[in-house]
Design a protein around this motif. Structure first.
Motif, PDB file in Angstrom:
ATOM      1  N   MET B  33       0.795  -1.155   0.038  1.00 15.53           N
ATOM      2  CA  MET B  33       0.116   0.112  -0.082  1.00 15.53           C
ATOM      3  C   MET B  33       0.941   1.259  -0.014  1.00 15.53           C
ATOM      4  SD  MET B  33      -3.195  -0.954   2.417  1.00 15.53           S
ATOM      5  CE  MET B  33      -4.628  -2.019   1.903  1.00 15.53           C
ATOM      6  N   PHE B  34       0.549   2.244  -0.771  1.00 18.32           N
ATOM      7  CA  PHE B  34       1.328   3.559  -0.632  1.00 18.32           C
ATOM      8  C   PHE B  34       0.232   4.577  -0.077  1.00 18.32           C
ATOM      9  CE2 PHE B  34       4.248   1.849  -3.701  1.00 18.32           C
ATOM     10  CZ  PHE B  34       3.453   0.877  -4.102  1.00 18.32           C
ATOM     11  N   TRP B  35       1.057   5.726   0.238  1.00 20.00           N
ATOM     12  CA  TRP B  35       0.239   6.844   0.834  1.00 20.00           C
ATOM     13  C   TRP B  35       0.841   8.104  -0.027  1.00 20.00           C
ATOM     14  CZ3 TRP B  35      -4.025   6.945   3.714  1.00 20.00           C
ATOM     15  CH2 TRP B  35      -4.274   5.906   4.521  1.00 20.00           C
ATOM     16  N   TYR B  36      -0.077   8.870  -0.695  1.00 18.59           N
ATOM     17  CA  TYR B  36       0.336  10.028  -1.201  1.00 18.59           C
ATOM     18  C   TYR B  36      -0.283  11.162  -0.454  1.00 18.59           C
ATOM     19  CZ  TYR B  36       1.190   6.704  -5.113  1.00 18.59           C
ATOM     20  OH  TYR B  36       1.777   5.776  -5.916  1.00 18.59           O
ATOM     21  N   ARG B  37       0.289  12.411  -0.853  1.00 22.06           N
ATOM     22  CA  ARG B  37      -0.469  13.511  -0.442  1.00 22.06           C
ATOM     23  C   ARG B  37      -0.401  14.587  -1.584  1.00 22.06           C
ATOM     24  NH1 ARG B  37       2.914  16.676   4.286  1.00 22.06           N
ATOM     25  NH2 ARG B  37       1.191  18.033   4.033  1.00 22.06           N
ATOM     26  N   LEU B  46       4.327  11.054  -3.458  1.00 21.71           N
ATOM     27  CA  LEU B  46       4.583   9.720  -2.711  1.00 21.71           C
ATOM     28  C   LEU B  46       4.999  10.046  -1.356  1.00 21.71           C
ATOM     29  CD1 LEU B  46       4.202   6.600  -2.418  1.00 21.71           C
ATOM     30  CD2 LEU B  46       6.602   6.580  -3.683  1.00 21.71           C
ATOM     31  N   MET B  47       4.455   9.674  -0.276  1.00 19.26           N
ATOM     32  CA  MET B  47       5.102   9.772   1.151  1.00 19.26           C
ATOM     33  C   MET B  47       5.653   8.479   1.629  1.00 19.26           C
ATOM     34  SD  MET B  47       1.671  11.708   2.903  1.00 19.26           S
ATOM     35  CE  MET B  47       2.521  11.982   4.327  1.00 19.26           C
ATOM     36  N   ALA B  48       5.053   7.167   1.337  1.00 18.28           N
ATOM     37  CA  ALA B  48       5.671   6.208   2.053  1.00 18.28           C
ATOM     38  C   ALA B  48       5.038   5.042   1.214  1.00 18.28           C
ATOM     39  CB  ALA B  48       5.362   6.204   3.441  1.00 18.28           C
ATOM     40  N   THR B  49       5.815   3.896   1.399  1.00 20.22           N
ATOM     41  CA  THR B  49       5.334   2.726   0.860  1.00 20.22           C
ATOM     42  C   THR B  49       5.317   1.654   2.086  1.00 20.22           C
ATOM     43  OG1 THR B  49       6.335   3.012  -1.224  1.00 20.22           O
ATOM     44  CG2 THR B  49       5.766   0.752  -0.738  1.00 20.22           C
ATOM     45  N   SER B  50       4.244   0.854   2.243  1.00 23.03           N
ATOM     46  CA  SER B  50       4.219  -0.001   3.335  1.00 23.03           C
ATOM     47  C   SER B  50       3.670  -1.195   2.840  1.00 23.03           C
ATOM     48  CB  SER B  50       3.085   0.486   4.257  1.00 23.03           C
ATOM     49  OG  SER B  50       1.839   0.251   3.858  1.00 23.03           O
ATOM     50  N   ASN B  51       4.456  -2.327   3.520  1.00 23.95           N
ATOM     51  CA  ASN B  51       4.028  -3.742   3.258  1.00 23.95           C
ATOM     52  C   ASN B  51       3.758  -4.344   4.589  1.00 23.95           C
ATOM     53  OD1 ASN B  51       4.949  -4.266   0.422  1.00 23.95           O
ATOM     54  ND2 ASN B  51       6.922  -3.272   1.259  1.00 23.95           N
ATOM     55  N   GLU B  52       2.756  -5.353   4.284  1.00 28.28           N
ATOM     56  CA  GLU B  52       2.217  -5.787   5.370  1.00 28.28           C
ATOM     57  C   GLU B  52       3.129  -6.613   6.205  1.00 28.28           C
ATOM     58  OE1 GLU B  52       1.591  -9.529   5.700  1.00 28.28           O
ATOM     59  OE2 GLU B  52       0.553  -9.458   7.686  1.00 28.28           O
ATOM     60  N   SER B  54       5.728  -5.145   7.959  1.00 28.70           N
ATOM     61  CA  SER B  54       6.987  -4.564   8.083  1.00 28.70           C
ATOM     62  C   SER B  54       6.824  -3.052   8.322  1.00 28.70           C
ATOM     63  CB  SER B  54       7.830  -4.963   6.895  1.00 28.70           C
ATOM     64  OG  SER B  54       7.060  -4.441   5.620  1.00 28.70           O
ATOM     65  N   LYS B  55       7.731  -2.412   8.306  1.00 27.23           N
ATOM     66  CA  LYS B  55       7.640  -1.148   8.639  1.00 27.23           C
ATOM     67  C   LYS B  55       7.792  -0.335   7.323  1.00 27.23           C
ATOM     68  CE  LYS B  55      10.763  -0.841  12.661  1.00 27.23           C
ATOM     69  NZ  LYS B  55      11.858  -0.265  13.432  1.00 27.23           N
ATOM     70  N   ALA B  56       7.233   0.803   7.311  1.00 28.94           N
ATOM     71  CA  ALA B  56       7.051   1.646   6.021  1.00 28.94           C
ATOM     72  C   ALA B  56       8.588   2.064   5.726  1.00 28.94           C
ATOM     73  CB  ALA B  56       6.019   2.763   6.318  1.00 28.94           C
ATOM     74  N   THR B  57       8.525   2.184   4.388  1.00 30.91           N
ATOM     75  CA  THR B  57       9.640   2.888   3.560  1.00 30.91           C
ATOM     76  C   THR B  57       8.985   4.435   3.241  1.00 30.91           C
ATOM     77  OG1 THR B  57      10.492   0.856   2.937  1.00 30.91           O
ATOM     78  CG2 THR B  57      11.372   3.011   1.798  1.00 30.91           C
ATOM     79  N   TYR B  58       9.746   5.358   3.883  1.00 28.64           N
ATOM     80  CA  TYR B  58       9.331   6.722   3.768  1.00 28.64           C
ATOM     81  C   TYR B  58      10.229   7.365   2.767  1.00 28.64           C
ATOM     82  CZ  TYR B  58       6.694   6.471   7.956  1.00 28.64           C
ATOM     83  OH  TYR B  58       5.666   6.156   8.796  1.00 28.64           O
ATOM     84  N   GLU B  59       9.537   8.329   1.952  1.00 27.81           N
ATOM     85  CA  GLU B  59      10.282   9.103   0.782  1.00 27.81           C
ATOM     86  C   GLU B  59      11.127  10.171   1.558  1.00 27.81           C
ATOM     87  OE1 GLU B  59      10.224   8.364  -2.752  1.00 27.81           O
ATOM     88  OE2 GLU B  59       9.605   6.453  -1.640  1.00 27.81           O
ATOM     89  N   GLN B  60      12.160  10.582   0.711  1.00 31.71           N
ATOM     90  CA  GLN B  60      12.900  11.606   1.327  1.00 31.71           C
ATOM     91  C   GLN B  60      12.346  12.730   1.754  1.00 31.71           C
ATOM     92  OE1 GLN B  60      16.293  12.445  -1.265  1.00 31.71           O
ATOM     93  NE2 GLN B  60      17.267  13.558   0.513  1.00 31.71           N
ATOM     94  N   GLY B  61      12.329  13.337   2.943  1.00 32.23           N
ATOM     95  CA  GLY B  61      11.939  14.560   3.229  1.00 32.23           C
ATOM     96  C   GLY B  61      10.459  14.593   4.015  1.00 32.23           C
ATOM     97  N   ILE B  69       2.751   5.266   9.751  1.00 34.88           N
ATOM     98  CA  ILE B  69       2.029   4.080   9.118  1.00 34.88           C
ATOM     99  C   ILE B  69       2.223   2.993   9.644  1.00 34.88           C
ATOM    100  CG2 ILE B  69       2.052   3.114   6.754  1.00 34.88           C
ATOM    101  CD1 ILE B  69       3.199   5.739   5.682  1.00 34.88           C
ATOM    102  N   ASN B  70       0.981   2.139   9.792  1.00 33.59           N
ATOM    103  CA  ASN B  70       0.754   0.733  10.137  1.00 33.59           C
ATOM    104  C   ASN B  70      -0.053   0.017   9.183  1.00 33.59           C
ATOM    105  OD1 ASN B  70      -0.849  -1.336  11.593  1.00 33.59           O
ATOM    106  ND2 ASN B  70       0.812  -0.794  13.224  1.00 33.59           N
ATOM    107  N   HIS B  71       0.596  -1.199   8.889  1.00 35.75           N
ATOM    108  CA  HIS B  71       0.068  -1.908   7.871  1.00 35.75           C
ATOM    109  C   HIS B  71      -0.059  -3.422   8.507  1.00 35.75           C
ATOM    110  CE1 HIS B  71       0.187  -3.112   3.259  1.00 35.75           C
ATOM    111  NE2 HIS B  71      -0.676  -3.480   3.976  1.00 35.75           N
ATOM    112  N   ALA B  72      -1.156  -3.501   9.370  1.00 34.67           N
ATOM    113  CA  ALA B  72      -1.514  -4.582  10.100  1.00 34.67           C
ATOM    114  C   ALA B  72      -1.819  -5.747   9.554  1.00 34.67           C
ATOM    115  CB  ALA B  72      -2.100  -4.248  11.054  1.00 34.67           C
TER     116      ALA B  72
END
Lengths: 110, 116
Positions: B33-37, B46-52, B54-61, B69-72
């Motif tokens: 799942m991805f989060w955008y603003r 794109l703000m971050a990428t999350s996989n169920e 595991s910890k989310a990967t955030y974009e620079q800045g 972000i929680n991907h439970a």
């Protein structure tokens, strides 16, 4: 991810064909070209994706020349409801990260 | 098929409070799942990428301590804007990719956050 360049805006009239060209000079061999549509205050919606030559679905056609450095989204016989922002994205199909450029704001007039 | 929902569709909160936004894949399992603003008249960022699981990967800045972000599960990801400020007011959009299919992202309808 390859950078894309699109016109900022385009005006058209109902019933006309709209063609939006996207430049992507640095496209990589394993990159695909994908177009999304976004209405105000809504999430984007997938329109079409292609790798080379021509792809057509029930909504649009995508033309990609042999050098793949550009692509053209063709919307046949647009209606007022096609007024939206259209985004061209380039990246590996297997890679999920999407980088949105500025998009093209299409206004369809009656 | 491939429907993604977000809740709430809009929210107003006071400065300093935290807000949680939910993103659900209704009829499929989302591997990622991805989060955008998106600010008015601007493109999606794109703000971050999350996989169920595991910890989310955030974009620079993007501040990971501010945008939690929680991907439970394979159908739910949440974005919590902590200690919100007026400059966090934006349109937040999530997307998901379906297991076994990675070329298309399915986007949610977005959440309009206004911080007063």
């Amino acid at each position: 991810l390859a950078k894309t360049t699109q016109p900022i805006s385009m005006d058209s009239y109902e019933g006309q064909e709209v063609n939006i060209t996207c430049s992507h000079n640095n496209i990589a061999t394993n990159d695909y070209i994908t177009w999304y549509q976004q209405f105000p205050s809504q999430g984007p919606r997938f329109i079409i994706q292609g790798y080379k030559t021509k792809v057509t679905n029930e909504v649009a056609s995508l033309f990609i020349p042999a050098d793949r450095k550009s692509s053209t989204l063709s919307l046949p016989r647009v209606s007022l409801s096609d007024t939206a922002v259209y985004y061209c994205l380039v990246g590996p199909a297997a890679g999920n990260k999407l980088t949105f450029g500025g998009g093209t704001r299409v206004l369809v007039k009656p | 098929g491939a429907v993604v929902s977000q809740h709430p569709s809009w929210v107003i909160c006071k400065s300093g409070t935290s807000v949680k936004i939910e993103c659900r894949s209704l009829d499929f399992q989302a591997t990622t799942m991805f989060w955008y603003r998106q600010f008015p008249k601007q493109s999606l960022m794109l703000m971050a990428t999350s996989n169920e699981g595991s910890k989310a990967t955030y974009e620079q800045g993007v501040e990971k301590d501010k945008f939690l972000i929680n991907h439970a599960s394979l159908t739910l990801s949440t974005l919590t804007v902590t200690s919100a400020h007026p400059e966090d007011s934006s349109f937040y959009i999530c997307s998901a990719t379906r297991a076994g299919e990675s070329y298309e992202q399915y986007f949610g309808p977005g959440t309009r956050l206004t911080v007063t």
